[in-house]
Design an enzyme around this catalytic site. Sequence first.
Site, PDB file in Angstrom:
ATOM      1  CE  LYS A 224      -4.418  -1.647   1.167  1.00  0.00           C
ATOM      2  NZ  LYS A 224      -5.696  -1.707   1.865  1.00  0.00           N
ATOM      3  NE  ARG A 258      -8.073  -7.988   0.475  1.00  0.00           N
ATOM      4  CZ  ARG A 258      -7.801  -7.297  -0.285  1.00  0.00           C
ATOM      5  NH1 ARG A 258      -6.840  -6.373   0.161  1.00  0.00           N
ATOM      6  NH2 ARG A 258      -8.028  -7.126  -1.676  1.00  0.00           N
TER       7      ARG A 258
END
Length: 279
Positions: A224, A258
Amino acid sequence: MQAPAPKSAGPKIPGPKILGIVNITSDSFSDGGKFLAPEAAIAHARTLVSEGADIVDLGPASSNPDAAPVSAAEEIRRLAPVLDALLADGVEISIDSYLPETQAYALARGVPWLNDIRGFPDPAFYPALAASSARLVVMYSIQQGQADRRESPPGDIVEHICRFFGDRLSALEAAGIDRARIVLDPGMGFFLGPRPETSFGVLGRLGEIRGRFGLPLLVSVSRKSFLRAVTGRATGEAGAATLAAELIAAMKGADFIRTHEPAPLRDALAVAAALKGRS
């Protein structure tokens, strides 16, 4: 001839369960287009299971706010052949979609997990959720369905997250949805805003969020923007930063992680578990 079911990476280890990400999309920030073809998505999902994923999270549309919208019909078209193959393999599946029509399709197929980046905002769909047994991942995001909302709200972001979770839990439970089926995801990266320190602040306070609600947490930090911002790495080079953040999440009490790369996370969790056993 049907391909053999994928073999697990080895014995189960203590620690968070791992969700392996399969983006069946053309415009995902991390791997857009690589797994849009059904055969590519199926093969990748099987690889993730062989590398240690406990659950495969199938996303038929990108959550990037700049991505083109995808209809429920197109999401279902993308999912159908992949689901056919993976359910036949006995793989545990999560569907990453906020569209009720796609979620209803997944429930009709017996999918055991729904992962909603908007946190199940539609009360009209609650009876269908209540009638199912699926686990529900309720995620917080600053967007709340508004793709053009990019800035974090003023004040303490953890308070905003907890207020959202409190309100949404009340609504879901009032509709007859068992609290024990719910997993909370505090969001990361652009879901919390453009400043890296916002995501790092939430990462450091996961235990506080978990303690408030007594429910399991899912954390998704893989590749991210906030990690890339502090390391200067490109998306494909963010593996080490991702693993570091995932281990911090595990230390802070995450129950599910995740990730795009289960193998290094599984190995790191195995080392952490071995060390814990000797302390």
